[in-house]
Design a protein around this motif. Structure first.
Motif, PDB file in Angstrom:
ATOM      1  N   VAL A  47      40.060  42.344  55.429  1.00 10.29           N
ATOM      2  CA  VAL A  47      39.673  41.187  54.605  1.00 10.29           C
ATOM      3  C   VAL A  47      40.232  39.906  55.216  1.00 10.29           C
ATOM      4  CG1 VAL A  47      39.982  40.074  52.363  1.00 10.29           C
ATOM      5  CG2 VAL A  47      39.431  42.498  52.469  1.00 10.29           C
ATOM      6  N   LEU A  48      41.494  39.921  55.614  1.00  9.89           N
ATOM      7  CA  LEU A  48      42.096  38.731  56.219  1.00  9.89           C
ATOM      8  C   LEU A  48      41.413  38.365  57.528  1.00  9.89           C
ATOM      9  CD1 LEU A  48      45.857  39.379  55.445  1.00  9.89           C
ATOM     10  CD2 LEU A  48      44.322  37.751  54.332  1.00  9.89           C
ATOM     11  N   TYR A  49      41.006  39.367  58.299  1.00  7.48           N
ATOM     12  CA  TYR A  49      40.281  39.118  59.547  1.00  7.48           C
ATOM     13  C   TYR A  49      38.985  38.350  59.264  1.00  7.48           C
ATOM     14  CZ  TYR A  49      37.157  40.057  63.461  1.00  7.48           C
ATOM     15  OH  TYR A  49      36.246  39.928  64.488  1.00  7.48           O
ATOM     16  N   TRP A  50      38.211  38.826  58.281  1.00  3.18           N
ATOM     17  CA  TRP A  50      36.938  38.171  57.983  1.00  3.18           C
ATOM     18  C   TRP A  50      37.131  36.796  57.347  1.00  3.18           C
ATOM     19  CZ3 TRP A  50      32.584  39.119  60.205  1.00  3.18           C
ATOM     20  CH2 TRP A  50      32.345  40.384  60.735  1.00  3.18           C
ATOM     21  N   LEU A  51      38.174  36.637  56.537  1.00  6.20           N
ATOM     22  CA  LEU A  51      38.447  35.309  55.973  1.00  6.20           C
ATOM     23  C   LEU A  51      38.817  34.326  57.080  1.00  6.20           C
ATOM     24  CD1 LEU A  51      40.424  36.223  52.741  1.00  6.20           C
ATOM     25  CD2 LEU A  51      38.093  35.329  52.890  1.00  6.20           C
ATOM     26  N   ASP A  52      39.575  34.785  58.079  1.00  2.00           N
ATOM     27  CA  ASP A  52      39.913  33.924  59.212  1.00  2.00           C
ATOM     28  C   ASP A  52      38.687  33.552  60.032  1.00  2.00           C
ATOM     29  OD1 ASP A  52      42.580  33.799  58.600  1.00  2.00           O
ATOM     30  OD2 ASP A  52      43.182  35.373  60.008  1.00  2.00           O
ATOM     31  N   LYS A  53      37.696  34.436  60.065  1.00  2.78           N
ATOM     32  CA  LYS A  53      36.453  34.166  60.798  1.00  2.78           C
ATOM     33  C   LYS A  53      35.534  33.216  60.037  1.00  2.78           C
ATOM     34  CE  LYS A  53      36.574  36.832  64.469  1.00  2.78           C
ATOM     35  NZ  LYS A  53      36.322  36.392  65.814  1.00  2.78           N
ATOM     36  N   GLY A  54      35.904  32.876  58.778  1.00  4.20           N
ATOM     37  CA  GLY A  54      35.106  31.935  58.010  1.00  4.20           C
ATOM     38  C   GLY A  54      34.213  32.564  56.958  1.00  4.20           C
ATOM     39  N   ALA A  55      34.391  33.844  56.673  1.00  2.00           N
ATOM     40  CA  ALA A  55      33.585  34.501  55.643  1.00  2.00           C
ATOM     41  C   ALA A  55      33.912  33.914  54.270  1.00  2.00           C
ATOM     42  CB  ALA A  55      33.857  36.002  55.647  1.00  2.00           C
ATOM     43  N   ILE A  56      32.899  33.807  53.439  1.00  2.00           N
ATOM     44  CA  ILE A  56      33.055  33.233  52.104  1.00  2.00           C
ATOM     45  C   ILE A  56      32.899  34.343  51.076  1.00  2.00           C
ATOM     46  CG2 ILE A  56      32.112  31.592  50.460  1.00  2.00           C
ATOM     47  CD1 ILE A  56      30.998  30.070  52.913  1.00  2.00           C
ATOM     48  N   PRO A  57      33.928  34.603  50.250  1.00  2.00           N
ATOM     49  CA  PRO A  57      33.807  35.648  49.229  1.00  2.00           C
ATOM     50  C   PRO A  57      33.001  35.165  48.029  1.00  2.00           C
ATOM     51  CG  PRO A  57      36.017  34.716  49.216  1.00  2.00           C
ATOM     52  CD  PRO A  57      35.281  34.068  50.343  1.00  2.00           C
ATOM     53  N   SER A  58      32.298  36.106  47.393  1.00  2.98           N
ATOM     54  CA  SER A  58      31.582  35.785  46.154  1.00  2.98           C
ATOM     55  C   SER A  58      32.604  35.544  45.052  1.00  2.98           C
ATOM     56  CB  SER A  58      30.643  36.938  45.773  1.00  2.98           C
ATOM     57  OG  SER A  58      31.394  38.068  45.394  1.00  2.98           O
ATOM     58  N   GLU A  59      32.145  35.065  43.903  1.00  3.05           N
ATOM     59  CA  GLU A  59      33.066  34.787  42.793  1.00  3.05           C
ATOM     60  C   GLU A  59      33.787  36.045  42.338  1.00  3.05           C
ATOM     61  OE1 GLU A  59      31.585  32.591  39.460  1.00  3.05           O
ATOM     62  OE2 GLU A  59      30.358  31.321  40.738  1.00  3.05           O
ATOM     63  N   THR A  60      33.057  37.143  42.205  1.00  2.81           N
ATOM     64  CA  THR A  60      33.657  38.396  41.754  1.00  2.81           C
ATOM     65  C   THR A  60      34.678  38.908  42.764  1.00  2.81           C
ATOM     66  OG1 THR A  60      31.598  38.938  40.629  1.00  2.81           O
ATOM     67  CG2 THR A  60      33.170  40.727  40.956  1.00  2.81           C
ATOM     68  N   VAL A  61      34.336  38.836  44.032  1.00  2.40           N
ATOM     69  CA  VAL A  61      35.264  39.282  45.074  1.00  2.40           C
ATOM     70  C   VAL A  61      36.490  38.381  45.112  1.00  2.40           C
ATOM     71  CG1 VAL A  61      35.569  39.603  47.554  1.00  2.40           C
ATOM     72  CG2 VAL A  61      33.476  40.392  46.453  1.00  2.40           C
ATOM     73  N   THR A  62      36.315  37.091  44.885  1.00  4.54           N
ATOM     74  CA  THR A  62      37.454  36.174  44.828  1.00  4.54           C
ATOM     75  C   THR A  62      38.412  36.594  43.716  1.00  4.54           C
ATOM     76  OG1 THR A  62      36.097  34.347  45.646  1.00  4.54           O
ATOM     77  CG2 THR A  62      38.145  33.768  44.523  1.00  4.54           C
ATOM     78  N   ASP A  63      37.877  36.962  42.557  1.00  5.00           N
ATOM     79  CA  ASP A  63      38.713  37.429  41.451  1.00  5.00           C
ATOM     80  C   ASP A  63      39.446  38.721  41.812  1.00  5.00           C
ATOM     81  OD1 ASP A  63      37.919  35.268  39.947  1.00  5.00           O
ATOM     82  OD2 ASP A  63      36.388  36.392  38.831  1.00  5.00           O
ATOM     83  N   ILE A  64      38.752  39.637  42.464  1.00  6.84           N
ATOM     84  CA  ILE A  64      39.369  40.903  42.874  1.00  6.84           C
ATOM     85  C   ILE A  64      40.489  40.646  43.876  1.00  6.84           C
ATOM     86  CG2 ILE A  64      38.996  43.048  44.151  1.00  6.84           C
ATOM     87  CD1 ILE A  64      36.186  43.120  42.858  1.00  6.84           C
ATOM     88  N   LEU A  65      40.231  39.784  44.857  1.00  7.00           N
ATOM     89  CA  LEU A  65      41.255  39.482  45.864  1.00  7.00           C
ATOM     90  C   LEU A  65      42.457  38.777  45.245  1.00  7.00           C
ATOM     91  CD1 LEU A  65      39.054  38.325  48.883  1.00  7.00           C
ATOM     92  CD2 LEU A  65      40.070  40.575  48.480  1.00  7.00           C
ATOM     93  N   GLU A  81      44.522  41.338  43.532  1.00  5.92           N
ATOM     94  CA  GLU A  81      45.243  42.165  44.502  1.00  5.92           C
ATOM     95  C   GLU A  81      46.230  41.340  45.335  1.00  5.92           C
ATOM     96  OE1 GLU A  81      44.958  45.626  44.961  1.00  5.92           O
ATOM     97  OE2 GLU A  81      43.989  45.362  43.013  1.00  5.92           O
ATOM     98  N   ASN A  82      46.325  40.044  45.049  1.00 10.53           N
ATOM     99  CA  ASN A  82      47.233  39.120  45.735  1.00 10.53           C
ATOM    100  C   ASN A  82      46.959  39.046  47.247  1.00 10.53           C
ATOM    101  OD1 ASN A  82      49.188  37.179  45.695  1.00 10.53           O
ATOM    102  ND2 ASN A  82      50.877  38.624  45.974  1.00 10.53           N
ATOM    103  N   ILE A  83      45.674  38.932  47.577  1.00 10.73           N
ATOM    104  CA  ILE A  83      45.248  38.777  48.973  1.00 10.73           C
ATOM    105  C   ILE A  83      44.636  37.402  49.095  1.00 10.73           C
ATOM    106  CG2 ILE A  83      43.725  39.589  50.788  1.00 10.73           C
ATOM    107  CD1 ILE A  83      43.884  42.350  49.513  1.00 10.73           C
ATOM    108  N   GLN A  84      45.202  36.560  49.948  1.00  7.63           N
ATOM    109  CA  GLN A  84      44.646  35.244  50.172  1.00  7.63           C
ATOM    110  C   GLN A  84      44.850  34.842  51.610  1.00  7.63           C
ATOM    111  OE1 GLN A  84      47.197  32.248  48.100  1.00  7.63           O
ATOM    112  NE2 GLN A  84      47.871  34.087  47.028  1.00  7.63           N
ATOM    113  N   LYS A  85      44.010  33.940  52.051  1.00  8.85           N
ATOM    114  CA  LYS A  85      44.068  33.485  53.436  1.00  8.85           C
ATOM    115  C   LYS A  85      45.387  32.740  53.673  1.00  8.85           C
ATOM    116  CE  LYS A  85      41.379  30.900  56.754  1.00  8.85           C
ATOM    117  NZ  LYS A  85      40.183  30.109  56.962  1.00  8.85           N
ATOM    118  N   ASP A  86      46.067  33.081  54.748  1.00  8.30           N
ATOM    119  CA  ASP A  86      47.318  32.455  55.112  1.00  8.30           C
ATOM    120  C   ASP A  86      47.024  31.075  55.693  1.00  8.30           C
ATOM    121  OD1 ASP A  86      49.884  31.880  55.781  1.00  8.30           O
ATOM    122  OD2 ASP A  86      50.061  33.359  57.376  1.00  8.30           O
ATOM    123  N   PRO A  87      47.545  29.993  55.099  1.00 11.79           N
ATOM    124  CA  PRO A  87      47.254  28.654  55.596  1.00 11.79           C
ATOM    125  C   PRO A  87      47.791  28.393  57.000  1.00 11.79           C
ATOM    126  CG  PRO A  87      48.898  28.552  53.860  1.00 11.79           C
ATOM    127  CD  PRO A  87      48.411  29.984  53.944  1.00 11.79           C
TER     128      PRO A  87
END
Length: 85
Positions: free
Chosen positions: A56-74, A77-83
């Protein structure tokens, strides 16, 4: 553009979902680029979630955009893109 969204699986009235990275133009159950986890809302409580954190972090770093539901799930689960990345 790549999106992270849910792909519905299972049978009628007993769904479960896969978290997948897909091309934004693909249909909901179309071909996926990568499998990122599973979500089963039918289990007791808030459902069972299994997320492959590194993917998930790999794809977020590549610029993938999560849907609203997936954003809530992440978020749950305390998964967020590292600034810093």
């Amino acid at each position: 553009m790549v999106r992270i969204r849910l792909k519905r699986m299972g049978r009628k009235k007993a769904p479960f979902y896969r978290l997948v990275a897909v091309d934004s133009r693909a249909r909901r159950d179309g071909k996926e680029l990568d499998l990122l986890g599973h979500y089963n809302p039918m289990e007791k409580g808030k459902g069972r979630v299994e997320v492959f954190r590194e993917k998930v972090l790999y794809w977020l770093d590549k610029g993938a955009i999560p849907s609203e539901t997936v954003t809530d799930i992440l978020r749950r689960e305390n998964i967020q893109k590292d600034p810093k990345r």
